[in-house]
Design a protein around this motif. Sequence first.
Motif, mmCIF file in Angstrom:
data_model
loop_
_atom_site.group_PDB
_atom_site.id
_atom_site.type_symbol
_atom_site.label_atom_id
_atom_site.label_comp_id
_atom_site.label_asym_id
_atom_site.label_seq_id
_atom_site.Cartn_x
_atom_site.Cartn_y
_atom_site.Cartn_z
ATOM 1 N N THR A 441 0.862 -1.195 0.000
ATOM 2 C CA THR A 441 0.000 0.000 0.000
ATOM 3 C C THR A 441 0.894 1.239 0.000
ATOM 4 O OG1 THR A 441 -1.646 -1.207 1.269
ATOM 5 C CG2 THR A 441 -1.830 1.194 1.288
ATOM 6 N N CYS A 442 0.584 2.184 -0.905
ATOM 7 C CA CYS A 442 1.413 3.381 -1.014
ATOM 8 C C CYS A 442 1.182 4.291 0.204
ATOM 9 C CB CYS A 442 1.055 4.118 -2.304
ATOM 10 S SG CYS A 442 2.192 5.444 -2.663
ATOM 11 N N HIS A 443 2.227 4.669 0.896
ATOM 12 C CA HIS A 443 2.154 5.547 2.062
ATOM 13 C C HIS A 443 2.826 6.871 1.715
ATOM 14 C CE1 HIS A 443 1.240 1.737 4.019
ATOM 15 N NE2 HIS A 443 0.957 2.381 5.135
ATOM 16 N N ALA A 444 2.218 7.980 2.106
ATOM 17 C CA ALA A 444 2.759 9.297 1.750
ATOM 18 C C ALA A 444 4.137 9.501 2.372
ATOM 19 C CB ALA A 444 1.807 10.386 2.228
ATOM 20 N N HIS A 445 4.935 10.276 1.659
ATOM 21 C CA HIS A 445 6.293 10.599 2.131
ATOM 22 C C HIS A 445 6.418 12.106 2.335
ATOM 23 C CE1 HIS A 445 10.633 10.484 2.542
ATOM 24 N NE2 HIS A 445 10.674 11.520 1.724
ATOM 25 N N PRO A 446 7.026 12.609 3.334
ATOM 26 C CA PRO A 446 7.566 11.886 4.474
ATOM 27 C C PRO A 446 6.550 11.838 5.598
ATOM 28 C CG PRO A 446 8.330 14.172 4.512
ATOM 29 C CD PRO A 446 7.333 14.065 3.395
ATOM 30 N N THR A 447 6.131 10.642 5.998
ATOM 31 C CA THR A 447 5.194 10.500 7.124
ATOM 32 C C THR A 447 5.692 9.410 8.070
ATOM 33 O OG1 THR A 447 3.849 8.841 5.993
ATOM 34 C CG2 THR A 447 3.122 11.128 5.772
ATOM 35 N N PHE A 448 5.192 9.492 9.303
ATOM 36 C CA PHE A 448 5.518 8.451 10.291
ATOM 37 C C PHE A 448 4.953 7.113 9.823
ATOM 38 C CE2 PHE A 448 5.146 12.400 12.849
ATOM 39 C CZ PHE A 448 6.468 12.487 13.247
ATOM 40 N N SER A 449 3.864 7.183 9.028
ATOM 41 C CA SER A 449 3.198 5.941 8.619
ATOM 42 C C SER A 449 4.093 5.089 7.718
ATOM 43 C CB SER A 449 1.872 6.250 7.918
ATOM 44 O OG SER A 449 2.111 6.780 6.634
ATOM 45 N N GLU A 450 5.106 5.708 7.131
ATOM 46 C CA GLU A 450 6.033 4.901 6.323
ATOM 47 C C GLU A 450 6.752 3.854 7.182
ATOM 48 O OE1 GLU A 450 7.982 7.401 2.834
ATOM 49 O OE2 GLU A 450 7.766 8.598 4.670
ATOM 50 N N ALA A 451 6.833 4.128 8.498
ATOM 51 C CA ALA A 451 7.465 3.137 9.392
ATOM 52 C C ALA A 451 6.611 1.877 9.474
ATOM 53 C CB ALA A 451 7.681 3.733 10.778
ATOM 54 N N VAL A 452 5.284 2.045 9.328
ATOM 55 C CA VAL A 452 4.384 0.881 9.338
ATOM 56 C C VAL A 452 4.631 0.061 8.071
ATOM 57 C CG1 VAL A 452 1.959 0.145 9.274
ATOM 58 C CG2 VAL A 452 2.648 2.058 10.752
ATOM 59 N N LYS A 453 4.702 0.763 6.937
ATOM 60 C CA LYS A 453 4.943 0.072 5.668
ATOM 61 C C LYS A 453 6.290 -0.667 5.710
ATOM 62 C CE LYS A 453 5.936 1.057 0.849
ATOM 63 N NZ LYS A 453 5.085 1.297 -0.297
ATOM 64 N N GLU A 454 7.309 0.019 6.237
ATOM 65 C CA GLU A 454 8.646 -0.599 6.280
ATOM 66 C C GLU A 454 8.662 -1.817 7.226
ATOM 67 O OE1 GLU A 454 11.511 -0.005 4.670
ATOM 68 O OE2 GLU A 454 11.500 2.070 3.963
ATOM 69 N N ALA A 455 7.920 -1.709 8.347
ATOM 70 C CA ALA A 455 7.854 -2.857 9.263
ATOM 71 C C ALA A 455 7.181 -4.024 8.557
ATOM 72 C CB ALA A 455 7.099 -2.484 10.532
ATOM 73 N N ALA A 456 6.152 -3.713 7.736
ATOM 74 C CA ALA A 456 5.471 -4.775 6.981
ATOM 75 C C ALA A 456 6.425 -5.379 5.953
ATOM 76 C CB ALA A 456 4.220 -4.210 6.313
ATOM 77 N N LEU A 457 7.217 -4.533 5.301
ATOM 78 C CA LEU A 457 8.223 -5.050 4.355
ATOM 79 C C LEU A 457 9.238 -5.925 5.093
ATOM 80 C CD1 LEU A 457 8.942 -1.827 2.255
ATOM 81 C CD2 LEU A 457 8.233 -4.024 1.296
ATOM 82 N N SER A 458 9.554 -5.506 6.297
ATOM 83 C CA SER A 458 10.570 -6.214 7.085
ATOM 84 C C SER A 458 10.110 -7.612 7.511
ATOM 85 C CB SER A 458 10.952 -5.341 8.283
ATOM 86 O OG SER A 458 11.353 -6.083 9.360
ATOM 87 N N VAL A 459 8.782 -7.840 7.539
ATOM 88 C CA VAL A 459 8.288 -9.195 7.843
ATOM 89 C C VAL A 459 8.887 -10.169 6.826
ATOM 90 C CG1 VAL A 459 6.231 -10.682 7.890
ATOM 91 C CG2 VAL A 459 6.135 -8.384 8.896
ATOM 92 N N ASP A 460 9.035 -9.682 5.586
ATOM 93 C CA ASP A 460 9.602 -10.508 4.507
ATOM 94 C C ASP A 460 11.081 -10.159 4.277
ATOM 95 O OD1 ASP A 460 9.332 -12.445 2.511
ATOM 96 O OD2 ASP A 460 9.030 -10.912 0.956
ATOM 97 N N LYS A 461 11.675 -9.551 5.274
ATOM 98 C CA LYS A 461 13.103 -9.177 5.251
ATOM 99 C C LYS A 461 13.467 -8.316 4.045
ATOM 100 C CE LYS A 461 14.758 -13.113 7.949
ATOM 101 N NZ LYS A 461 13.474 -13.266 8.594
ATOM 102 N N ARG A 462 12.570 -7.386 3.656
ATOM 103 C CA ARG A 462 12.923 -6.528 2.518
ATOM 104 C C ARG A 462 12.615 -5.056 2.779
ATOM 105 N NH1 ARG A 462 8.137 -6.467 -0.947
ATOM 106 N NH2 ARG A 462 6.655 -7.951 -0.157
ATOM 107 N N ALA A 463 12.822 -4.629 4.037
ATOM 108 C CA ALA A 463 12.684 -3.195 4.320
ATOM 109 C C ALA A 463 13.725 -2.453 3.491
ATOM 110 C CB ALA A 463 12.902 -2.946 5.797
ATOM 111 N N ILE A 464 13.355 -1.283 3.019
ATOM 112 C CA ILE A 464 14.266 -0.534 2.146
ATOM 113 C C ILE A 464 15.247 0.321 2.954
ATOM 114 C CG2 ILE A 464 14.376 1.256 0.321
ATOM 115 C CD1 ILE A 464 13.184 -1.419 -0.665
ATOM 116 N N HIS A 465 14.735 0.965 3.998
ATOM 117 C CA HIS A 465 15.564 1.962 4.692
ATOM 118 C C HIS A 465 16.236 1.450 5.964
ATOM 119 C CE1 HIS A 465 13.007 4.433 2.025
ATOM 120 N NE2 HIS A 465 14.105 5.147 1.919
ATOM 121 N N SER A 466 16.433 0.163 6.073
ATOM 122 C CA SER A 466 17.204 -0.300 7.238
ATOM 123 C C SER A 466 18.072 -1.503 6.862
ATOM 124 C CB SER A 466 16.277 -0.689 8.381
ATOM 125 O OG SER A 466 15.596 -1.868 8.084
#
Length: 466
Positions: A441-466
């Motif tokens: 799901t596209c999350h606006a940048h720069p928002t705190f909500s991008e941390a939710v998207k990144e945590a979801a990406l991280s479930v599959d070990k593919r967070a972009i910014h960490s």
Amino acid sequence: MENKFQAVVIGGGPGGYVCAIRLAQLGIKTACIESRGSLGGTCLNIGCIPSKSLLNLSEEFHKVKNLSSKGIDIGDVRLNLSKMMKNKDKAVSILTKGVEFLLKKNNVTYFKGTGSFKSKNEISIKDDKQKETLIKTDKVIIATGSVPVSLPGIEFDENVIVSSTGALELKKVPKKMIVVGGGYIGLEMGSVWSRLGAEVHVVEFLDHITPGMDREISNEFMKILRKQGINFHMQHKVEKIIKSNVGAKVLTKDKDGNKKDFECDVVLISVGRKPNTSGLHLEKIGIELDEKKRVKTNKSFRTNLDNVYAIGDVITGPMLAHKAEDEGIAVAEIIAGQSGHVNYDTIPGVVYTTPEVASIGKTEEQLKEKNIKYKIGKFSFMANSRAKAIDDTEGFVKILADEKTDKVLGAHLIGPHVGELIGEIGVAMEFGASSEDIARTCHAHPTFSEAVKEAALSVDKRAIHS
Ligand code: FAD
Ligand code: NAD
């Protein structure tokens, strides 16, 4: 005034008044009885709203005092506590009057007084002059909420030994405040008075704060609060509180039997709340209570009597305003023949400290206990661009998803505005979303909500910014 109704709601808190409005919307002739003299219950009068007002104002005070480090020089910053309290009272007054307007707008008859059962279809209402009115009704909804509990043998005087109610009304900032119980109230009110200048000590029975919360979050939470200057005395039991002319002495014992005494000017006892059924005369009509003296209900909020229902803090479940509201709506719809329900797996919990803490669904501990295999996705606010931009980087987002299906099972957040971010995860969980759904799901940048998207990406070990 009318004296025959199809439904009568006893209690005008978030459970009761919301239920009354929904009943009226569904065409049911409804009355709502409230004894406090103003609507909105614990939440609006002595709970959620005044505490959030003070949390906000004390945080503003704290922030303004520290602005010079951010390049904003201002003069001497002083606290005007009585004005701050007036601001809080104004917020309460506007909101409680707003609820009265809403009842009127929806044609709910509002009775000011204490309701009690004469029979299962007759309710007596006594006003503050003890004048009695008798009304008849087909259905009754008990929504009488909860009240604070104290420790054995210790009474609140709301001056030196205070419950949350007294802690919202202190006339001056205590030099030293002992908070008994490191739960929601202790940590929120402890934060308020700490920011306003009190030395705050939390005495907690367990080895961790906020029991029931995901342990990793709870540990991080305590670490952050310690850094803010709040002192914690874990695994300490209060044995006695002795009042003196200047305040009180709190006598405690730790798990090894070592004694520690605290001199202070105010003690806040925040060790939980109990259901409020006093004065309803439930025994007269034979309403059953459970082992914790809560009104016993089935899945449809019905008591052991056909026409009597109960909702909110007075029944089982988390003592939260939004839980009470949702039950109020569900029971109204059930009474109207619809299929109202509450999904207890997606009730969020938020602690409104700085940073905020928010939780929904299962914790890691619960998943382990149930033997459910899960994946974890985590993302720190340290790597979130909005948080970095405003230098508010404490905390992280943690998402727990089913190992096989990827369905989101729980989310636990600590950090800036996470009380708002949890809403997105609640919607996702209601729709049975996977972590992949949130990640795509596209999350606006720069928002705190991008941390939710990144945590979801991280479930599959593919967070972009960490
Ligand atoms: P209540 O709000 O307790 O309302 C019950 C009402 O019934 C009361 O007004 C009472 O006067 C009335 N009543 C009782 N007996 C009778 C009778 N016999 N006749 C007529 N009227 C009667 N929850 C959150 O979700 N978020 C928060 O941020 C939050 N902050 C809180 C902060 C504090 C300091 C406290 C104490 C609580 C907080 N809560 C919070 C919890 C929240 O206030 C309760 O969960 C919520 O108010 C429960 O709603 P209710 O309608 O069941 O009961
Ligand atoms: P709580 O259940 O949140 O916390 C009570 C704490 O006291 C626990 O940590 C418990 O281990 C500890 N405790 C119990 N007995 C003790 C003892 N003898 N000595 C030392 N510690 C002891 O209760 P609360 O903070 O009083 O709040 C009551 C309820 O009000 C909460 O459960 C919550 O549902 C509601 N509330 C919600 C919010 C919010 O949603 N932000 C804010 C305030 C209150």
